[in-house]
Design a protein around this motif. Structure first.
Motif, PDB file in Angstrom:
ATOM      1  N   ASN B 154      -4.769   9.699  -3.543  1.00  0.00           N
ATOM      2  CA  ASN B 154      -6.101   9.251  -3.138  1.00  0.00           C
ATOM      3  C   ASN B 154      -6.057   8.985  -1.640  1.00  0.00           C
ATOM      4  O   ASN B 154      -5.413   8.030  -1.198  1.00  0.00           O
ATOM      5  N   ASP B 155      -6.743   9.849  -0.870  1.00  0.00           N
ATOM      6  CA  ASP B 155      -6.597   9.723   0.584  1.00  0.00           C
ATOM      7  C   ASP B 155      -7.425   8.588   1.170  1.00  0.00           C
ATOM      8  O   ASP B 155      -7.451   8.386   2.375  1.00  0.00           O
ATOM      9  N   GLU B 164      -0.338  -5.182   9.554  1.00  0.00           N
ATOM     10  CA  GLU B 164      -1.347  -4.352  10.218  1.00  0.00           C
ATOM     11  C   GLU B 164      -1.797  -3.268   9.277  1.00  0.00           C
ATOM     12  O   GLU B 164      -0.986  -2.716   8.535  1.00  0.00           O
ATOM     13  N   LYS B 165      -3.069  -2.944   9.316  1.00  0.00           N
ATOM     14  CA  LYS B 165      -3.548  -1.867   8.459  1.00  0.00           C
ATOM     15  C   LYS B 165      -2.871  -0.564   8.887  1.00  0.00           C
ATOM     16  O   LYS B 165      -2.884  -0.214  10.067  1.00  0.00           O
ATOM     17  N   PRO B 166      -2.258   0.139   7.959  1.00  0.00           N
ATOM     18  CA  PRO B 166      -1.569   1.373   8.343  1.00  0.00           C
ATOM     19  C   PRO B 166      -2.567   2.424   8.843  1.00  0.00           C
ATOM     20  O   PRO B 166      -3.739   2.403   8.460  1.00  0.00           O
ATOM     21  N   VAL B 167      -2.068   3.325   9.663  1.00  0.00           N
ATOM     22  CA  VAL B 167      -2.962   4.355  10.200  1.00  0.00           C
ATOM     23  C   VAL B 167      -3.139   5.515   9.226  1.00  0.00           C
ATOM     24  O   VAL B 167      -4.118   6.234   9.286  1.00  0.00           O
ATOM     25  N   LYS B 168      -2.173   5.667   8.343  1.00  0.00           N
ATOM     26  CA  LYS B 168      -2.242   6.799   7.418  1.00  0.00           C
ATOM     27  C   LYS B 168      -2.391   6.308   5.988  1.00  0.00           C
ATOM     28  O   LYS B 168      -1.805   5.294   5.617  1.00  0.00           O
ATOM     29  N   PRO B 169      -3.127   7.066   5.176  1.00  0.00           N
ATOM     30  CA  PRO B 169      -3.187   6.690   3.761  1.00  0.00           C
ATOM     31  C   PRO B 169      -1.846   6.950   3.090  1.00  0.00           C
ATOM     32  O   PRO B 169      -1.028   7.710   3.596  1.00  0.00           O
ATOM     33  N   SER B 170      -1.608   6.305   1.934  1.00  0.00           N
ATOM     34  CA  SER B 170      -0.363   6.534   1.212  1.00  0.00           C
ATOM     35  C   SER B 170      -0.565   6.237  -0.271  1.00  0.00           C
ATOM     36  O   SER B 170      -1.631   5.768  -0.678  1.00  0.00           O
ATOM     37  N   ASN B 171       0.458   6.496  -1.051  1.00  0.00           N
ATOM     38  CA  ASN B 171       0.367   6.197  -2.479  1.00  0.00           C
ATOM     39  C   ASN B 171       0.697   4.742  -2.791  1.00  0.00           C
ATOM     40  O   ASN B 171       0.621   4.337  -3.949  1.00  0.00           O
ATOM     41  N   VAL B 172       1.077   3.995  -1.765  1.00  0.00           N
ATOM     42  CA  VAL B 172       1.369   2.570  -1.989  1.00  0.00           C
ATOM     43  C   VAL B 172       0.086   1.797  -1.743  1.00  0.00           C
ATOM     44  O   VAL B 172      -0.403   1.732  -0.627  1.00  0.00           O
ATOM     45  N   PRO B 330      -2.914   6.627 -11.563  1.00  0.00           N
ATOM     46  CA  PRO B 330      -3.626   7.093 -10.370  1.00  0.00           C
ATOM     47  C   PRO B 330      -4.578   6.079  -9.759  1.00  0.00           C
ATOM     48  O   PRO B 330      -5.279   6.399  -8.806  1.00  0.00           O
ATOM     49  N   TYR B 331      -4.639   4.865 -10.311  1.00  0.00           N
ATOM     50  CA  TYR B 331      -5.565   3.856  -9.777  1.00  0.00           C
ATOM     51  C   TYR B 331      -4.796   2.593  -9.386  1.00  0.00           C
ATOM     52  O   TYR B 331      -3.812   2.245 -10.033  1.00  0.00           O
ATOM     53  N   PRO B 332      -5.286   1.884  -8.367  1.00  0.00           N
ATOM     54  CA  PRO B 332      -4.591   0.673  -7.938  1.00  0.00           C
ATOM     55  C   PRO B 332      -4.479  -0.350  -9.060  1.00  0.00           C
ATOM     56  O   PRO B 332      -5.343  -0.446  -9.927  1.00  0.00           O
TER      57      PRO B 332
END
Ligand code: FES
Ligand code: FES
Lengths: 158, 754
Positions: B154-155, B164-172, B330-332
């Protein structure tokens, strides 16, 4: 597909029904005849919830076709009690709390009845192997085994 | 009247006895109606089409051929379930899981559904639905999914909980952290340090009854849903919200439930059944197959956990640290967070730190499974604790006793404990004959501790007294394993009448106020509290009516053993009035007599258990046999001891299956390879010994009778207890669950090879 006409005996009563050639006996019992005491846990012969006795033989009704019951004797959990008198296995399952959710119970009762008919005085190990075709996820089987042992004792005395 | 939930000592008359449950006869005669046992006139058969792909974009779905098949009355896709979630991300995920909207996220994800006149037509119709998928790369392993190179599920997900909010999406999806003190310093004071990594595979609750419901939506906008669920009020809310209905127009009746263990706490197919019924204008029955249950309900997390514990020579733990990674599907979710909270909850620690990572994978959405997340954390921690005791040269029980949390200990997840049972369960285990029994060749003994929070929550109960003096108790928590018996006992206790005089039922959503679902071991804890409160309210009415019958002041009437008694010398000639007599006169004294209760049950009271287990390992094949098993657990107060024992035994048996055998096996293609009871093998009768139980009763100060939840804790210690036993039997430390024969054999061979 044309239906198949079947005459059979269920819990001592003559019964006639029409079913599809590919319809399981489990579906016939539950959906056509309203015998919903017979449960479906898997439909593939792996859980024993659908256990019935067919001509003195313990079978998974999900692995038998409805058409195969022609001319035979079917016994389900609904036929175990005599009027309002419970079968000793039913009584002992209650007393020992051998059920939690109870979905496996009809299958266990039928399997245990078949076991005791063939072996009235089973050891713990024989009970455990005799009931190994029935899955219970709630009890850990401890109280089920004890209930069957106790029922066997009562039935021997009777 | 304000209800005082505090514990006070009393002599029990009914509570603690073992009567036959009120729903028992129906269950042994086949009369009890479970999810799939209900039928309505004119009902259709619903079936769901599921994605065979682990990860794919749905380009197009063509349902036209299926719609034209004679006997098909409705076909639906995500387009028929419009998004009414209004920015509620959690609800959107539920909606998307019920019917994939743009992407299929796991093997088994629903993509379309049909309702037809019979099962055969419905099956045929599914085959006529054409779905155009564009395959995407997938990932099913929790460690793989955390890598930067992993396919993104999920991008729009950016890890929460980082500074800090990460700059890239991830699966975590989230990082969480618990603890206190300074672990770095603590490890500096340690003479011994054990550091290990562990993995556990995904397992399923394995309830024998598949999900089943009958939905009936009328053209006037009202609807009925008959369903097997652990929480019909929650199902009502979710279904109503997803379908755009008012909750009060949807009446949900919970059927008898054939096992849930957490897996029937989420809606899966129910909104689909309602949508089908709405479109077809007829009732729709939807029953999952076993294959669907495995592929598309909610198993537990797969995990990967690192643990580090340090101790001084005298056996005092100086620091403890764990990093826990849990798969969420697949969901948080918040599964690692719960694991991180529970990991070290058994111990008194000055320096402790746990960090949890929630990880998305292309597997079905994780759901709760009995004390969710705790067994895996306990497996890792209790294995390391055993290793550490060995290094120090201490007995594992003594080592744990030395470090056990006590009343007043600040727990590793924050709160300070009240009276708790970890010490007493350890002492009981130390003195248990099982610990002293001799062992044979290739046999080993293991023990381990476990913790669970227990929940309370919103609860509503009605207690109605009939004109004949019999009592109807209507509760809103689903009975998953005997709670109608225990709640009848509680009502009888409080009213001072016989158990047989009470009949408890689970009321539908239109007959009672809202109740949270039966999870977190809250059923008996919270509903018994509400039952006590309702009974006390009824007693107040009974005393008023007696006062009226006697024409004296209500303050002069007390309630004793099922009777109103007039107090004081001036009333010496009045005798007693039984509940029955007061009830018989109720028509003339003010009408029906009832007690109601609406409360939030707080203070569920944490629970601890310690298990002992003996295992024999065949060094040639790696096969194991459980020889003996003992559960010691604190129940606070066992209302119906037989059903408490049953909970202990059932949890232990599930834990044994998980430890030795059960696992979701995925192929390289991302498909589940064992979605059936033949290949996903749960313990059968011949796999297990009798399971011995010992109930301890350390009263919960926040419940009038001292009750704690009992249902879940019993699954927490087995993974570790068995791993410790296997390690002692085979002479190798097992770090991967399940300890199936090939894994044990590989470990033995690796050890031999040095
Ligand atoms: S339903 Fe027949 S064996 Fe499971
Ligand atoms: S009592 Fe629930 S499966 Fe056996």
């Amino acid at each position: 597909m044309a239906g198949v006409a079947v005459s059979t005996t269920i819990n001592g009563d003559s019964v006639e029904y029409l079913c599809q050639p590919d319809e399981t006996l489990l579906d016939v019992l539950r959906d056509r005849l309203g015998l919903t005491g017979v449960k479906e846990g898997c439909g593939t012969g792996d859980c024993g919830a659908c256990s019935i006795i067919l001509d003195d033989r313990l079978v998974c009704s999900c692995l038998v076709l409805g058409a195969e019951a022609e001319g035979r004797r079917v016994e389900t959990v609904e036929g175990m009690a005599h009027g309002d008198r419970l079968h000793p296995l039913q009584q002992k399952f209650l007393e020992h709390a051998a059920l939690q959710c109870g979905i496996c119970t009809p299958g266990f009762l039928i399997a245990a009845k078949d076991l005791l008919a063939k072996n009235p005085d089973p050891s713990e190990e024989e009970i455990r192997f005799g009931l190994a075709g029935n899955l219970c996820r709630c009890t850990g089987y401890d109280k089920i085994v004890r209930a069957v042992q106790d029922a066997a004792n009562v039935m021997k005395g009777a | 009247m304000n209800f005082d939930p505090r514990f006070s000592t009393r002599n029990f008359a009914s509570v603690g006895t073992r009567p036959i449950r009120p729903d028992g006869v129906d269950k042994v005669t086949g009369r009890a109606r479970y999810g799939a046992d209900f039928n309505m006139a004119g009902q259709l058969v619903g079936r769901v089409l599921r994605s065979p792909h682990a990860h794919a974009t749905i380009r197009k779905i063509d349902t036209s051929k299926a719609e034209k098949l004679p006997g098909v009355k409705a076909v639906i896709t995500a387009a028929d379930l419009s998004d009414l979630t209004d920015g509620d991300a959690a609800m959107y995920d539920i909606l998307d899981n019920c019917m994939a909207r743009t992407k299929a996220l796991y093997d088994g994800h629903a993509v379309a559904a049909v309702a037809a006149v019979d099962a055969r037509t419905a099956r045929q119709a599914l085959k006529l639905i054409e779905v155009d998928y564009e395959l995407l790369p997938h990932v099913t392993d929790v460690d793989e999914a955390m890598k930067h190179s992993a396919p993104l599920i999920n991008d729009a997900i950016f890890t929460e909980g980082l500074e800090e909010k990460p700059v890239k999406p991830s699966n975590v999806t989230k990082r969480s952290q618990f603890g206190h003190g300074d672990v770095h310093q603590g490890f500096g004071h340690a003479d011994f340090i054990v550091e290990r990594s562990f993995k556990t595979e995904q397992t399923h609750q394995g309830y024998i009854e598949p999900h089943a419901c009958v939905a009936s939506v009328s053209s006037d906008g009202t609807a009925d849903l008959w369903v097997c669920t652990q929480g019909h009020f929650v199902y009502r809310q979710h279904c109503a919200q997803l379908l755009g209905m008012e909750a009060s127009k949807l009446r949900v009746t919970s059927s008898e439930i054939g096992g849930g263990f957490g897996g029937k706490t989420h809606v899966w197919a129910e909104p689909v059944a309602l949508a089908l019924s709405r479109k077809a204008g007829r009732p729709v029955k939807l029953v999952m197959t076993r294959d669907e249950v495995f592929r598309a309900s909610g198993p537990t997390s797969a995990t990967s956990i690192d643990v580090k514990i340090g101790a001084r020579k005298d056996g005092t733990i100086t620091a403890a640290e764990a990093t826990l990674r849990y798969s969420c599907g697949p969901y948080p979710g918040s599964w690692a967070e719960i694991g991180a909270m529970t990991a070290f909850a058994c111990y008194k620690l000055e320096n402790v730190k746990t960090v949890g990572y929630e990880v998305l994978v292309n597997r079905p959405k994780t759901a709760a499974y009995r004390a969710p997340s705790a067994p895996m954390a306990a497996f890792a921690v209790e294995s390391a604790v055993d290793e550490l005791a060995k290094e120090i040269g201490m007995d594992p029980v003594d080592f744990r006793i030395r470090n056990a949390a006590q009343e007043g200990t600040r727990s590793s997840y924050g709160p300070v404990y009240g009276p708790i049972g970890i010490g007493p369960t350890l002492e009981a285990v130390k003195n248990h004959p099982h610990m002293k029994a001799p062992l044979g060749k290739n046999q080993g003994r293991g023990m381990a501790c476990g913790f669970w929070f227990n929940f309370g929550g919103q609860t509503c109960t009605d207690l109605n007294i009939g004109m004949d003096g019999s009592v109807s108790l209507a509760v809103g928590t689903v009975d998953v394993g005997g709670s109608r018996a225990s709640l009848s006992l509680v009502a009888a206790e409080e009213l001072g009448i016989a158990y047989e005089q009470v009949k408890a039922i689970v009321a539908d959503t239109s007959s009672l106020g809202y109740n949270d679902m039966t999870d977190g071991s809250r059923g008996t804890f919270s509903s018994s509290m509400a039952t006590i409160s309702a009974a006390r309210n009824a007693i107040k009415v009974l005393r008023e009516r007696a006062a009226q019958m006697w024409d004296i002041a209500v303050d002069d009437v007390v309630w004793e053993q099922g009777h109103a008694v007039a107090k004081g010398e001036k009333h010496g000639n009045l005798g007693k009035l039984s509940l029955k007599e007061i009830a018989a006169a109720s028509g003339k004294t003010g009408g029906p007599i009832a007690g109601h209760s609406e409360l939030v049950a707080d203070g569920a009271g944490v629970s601890f258990a310690t298990h002992i287990c003996d295992i024999e390992v065949d060094p040639e094949t790696g096969a194991t046999r459980v020889l003996r098993y003992t559960v010691v657990q604190d129940a606070g107060k066992a209302v119906h001891p037989t059903y408490v024992e049953g909970q202990y035994q059932g949890g232990a048996a599930q834990g044994i299956g998980w430890a030795l055998n059960e696992e979701y096996i995925y192929g390289k293609d991302g498909r589940l390879q064992n979605p059936g009871f033949l290949d996903y093998r749960i313990p059968v009768c011949s796999d297990l010994p009798m399971i011995d139980t010992q109930i301890l009763e350390i009263p919960n100060p926040n419940h009038p009778y001292g009750v704690r939840g009992v249902g879940e804790t019993s699954i927490v210690p087995p993974l570790a207890a068995i791993a410790n036993a296997v390690s002692n039997a085979a002479g190798v430390r097992m770090s991967h669950i399940p300890m199936s024969p090939p894994r044990i054999l590989a470990a033995i061979e690796a050890e031999r090879a040095g």
